[in-house]
Design an enzyme around this catalytic site. Structure first.
Site, short mmCIF file in Angstrom:
data_model
loop_
_atom_site.label_atom_id
_atom_site.label_comp_id
_atom_site.label_asym_id
_atom_site.label_seq_id
_atom_site.Cartn_x
_atom_site.Cartn_y
_atom_site.Cartn_z
N ASP A 101 2.02 2.02 1.04
CA ASP A 101 2.47 0.63 1.18
C ASP A 101 1.41 -0.33 0.69
O ASP A 101 0.34 -0.43 1.27
CB ASP A 101 2.82 0.33 2.63
N ASP A 103 6.20 -6.09 -3.99
CA ASP A 103 6.22 -5.32 -2.75
C ASP A 103 7.05 -4.05 -2.91
O ASP A 103 8.28 -4.09 -2.91
CB ASP A 103 6.79 -6.17 -1.61
#
Length: 453
Positions: free
Chosen positions: A326, A118
């Site tokens: 993202d 992430d």
């Protein structure tokens, strides 16, 4: 695809660091897998079930975008060199989460885990034995008592002061450092520890600092843990800065792929020589996030009439607005005025009747008999005429083949609140692109690269 990521935080370090310095320049490429994919009517799922899955993922994206608003204290920018190649994959039948995963080995002897990658988070957190609310017992967790190299991080240490949010030290300076955090729609409690960590194909970090999960509520936390690639002091990027020089890139395979055909490339060596780049922006209010300056959008090769204020960079006074990359969000979310302009241009160029909204998407078509002309979508960035990424149909439309429905895989972001002006370029729009995050030189790069098996 190319931008976000899984798709949340950036920072810069000026004080002494706590990780082990590398003894040699390294490079690694890791294979990536997506841990979750939407069920396809090809597999026998009815259209209604597919719509429910889309709606569920859309809701998860909303929850994730909300967490991106968290402010984190700014730190200092790391420097260094190195290269590694780590396999990553979607792994849709492995874990029911929307992240990409890589194999990791933690402790001595190594305990193997699949960790979510992430880039929009800093700290790592791993489910530990006896965790309440973590993955089922059948799912691997880390057993600190089985690793003689595991060490708790104590309250009063520099690492304890660097945890996301606020550290919890009710027992005083000698007690174990604990912290609480929200992730998507979940919350968790963890204690801070250190042990040897290695991603498959990467170098071993002898004293990697991570959160050992003790209590989890909600279903958003990746079952086998998460490795943050943001720019904060506890991120993988910072803890390996002397090895990899604050540079990494990834190629995300399609969510339909179940193989480790994607790659996480660590370090400056081995990165694409010819790649379109745009300046990497630093938002002091959200220092972990990877901001870029999106200056225009084209649909079918024609510029979309988007208000300049809607594409403006973030407000330096408040940190609101702007565009981030993202990989943890699945579908791109554009601020309402931007999305409305893109949607209307897309519908005009598609030249086909729009079907009823499905699963949270409002631009869907019946594609059973063909006749739908899917226009390309191009995101243009600051940095010159070449700093643009044109998405093919696979990155633009989400298809339900047996149901004969295809939808524009983008949606409007929130119309109110701290994220009302934020544009989030998500993982589906990044698939099968090499996305470079060169923090050391302040740039983000994009190049087309097929990495789907």
């Amino acid at each position: 695809m190319w931008i976000l990521g899984l798709s949340t935080i950036l920072a810069v370090l000026l004080f002494p660091t706590f990780w082990t310095a590398a003894v040699s320049v390294r490079s690694s490429t890791l294979l990536l897998a997506r841990s979750y994919s939407l069920p396809s009517p090809n597999a026998g799922a009815p259209l209604a079930a597919w719509a429910v899955s889309l709606a569920r993922q859309s809701a998860a994206d909303v929850a994730r975008v909300a967490t991106l608003a968290a402010a984190v204290p700014a730190k200092a920018k790391p420097k260094g060199k190195g290269r590694s190649f780590v396999p990553i994959a979607p792994g849709r039948q492995i874990l029911s989460i929307p992240n990409y995963v890589a194999r990791a080995r933690l402790g001595t002897p190594p305990q193997t885990l699949l960790v979510a990658i992430d880039p929009s988070n800093d700290a790592a957190w791993i489910p530990c034995s006896a965790c309440v609310g973590c993955a089922p017992k059948s799912s691997p967790s880390f057993a600190p008592t089985d690793s003689p190299t595991y060490r708790p991080v104590r309250c009063g240490s520099p690492q304890c002061a660097q945890v996301p949010g606020a550290a919890s030290c009710p027992g005083g300076p000698g007690a174990s450092c604990a912290f609480n955090l929200a992730y998507g729609s979940s919350t968790f409690q963890a204690v801070l520890g250190q042990d040897a960590l290695a991603l498959e194909g990467g170098a071993v970090v002898s004293s990697y600092t991570f959160g050992c999960l003790r209590v989890v509520t909600g279903g958003s936390v990746p079952p086998q843990g998460l490795l943050g690639f943001g720019r904060g002091p506890l991120s993988f990027l910072s803890q390996t800065k002397d090895t990899y020089g604050s540079v990494f890139s990834y190629c995300l395979p399609s969510y339909k792929s179940s193989n480790f055909s994607g790659t996480l490339r660590l370090g400056p060596a081995g990165q694409p020589k010819r790649i379109k780049t745009t300046p990497l922006l630093y938002n002091p209010h959200r220092p972990t996030l990877y901001y870029v300056d999106m200056v225009g959008i084209r649909v079918g090769g024609r510029a979309v009439a988007v208000p300049a204020s809607a594409l403006a960079s973030f407000d330096p006074a408040t940190g609101t607005g702007g565009t981030i990359m993202d990989a943890g969000t699945m579908f791109t979310r554009l601020s309402p005025p931007v999305y409305a302009a893109v949607r209307d241009a897309f519908r005009h160029r598609a030249r086909a009747p729009v079907s009823a909204p499905l699963g949270g998407f409002d631009t869907c078509y019946n594609v059973t008999g063909g006749g739908v002309r899917v226009p390309s979508v191009t995101f243009a960035f600051a940095g010159g005429a070449g700093a643009a990424v044109t998405l093919p149909e696979e990155n633009v439309m989400i298809h339900s083949s047996s149901g004969g429905i295809a939808c524009l895989a983008m949606a409007a972001g929130p119309s109110t609140g701290v994220n009302a002006g934020l544009n989030v370029l998500a993982s589906m729009q990044q698939q099968n692109h090499r996305v470079l995050f060169d923090v050391a030189n302040g740039r983000v790069g994009f190049s087309r690269e097929l990495c789907t098996a």
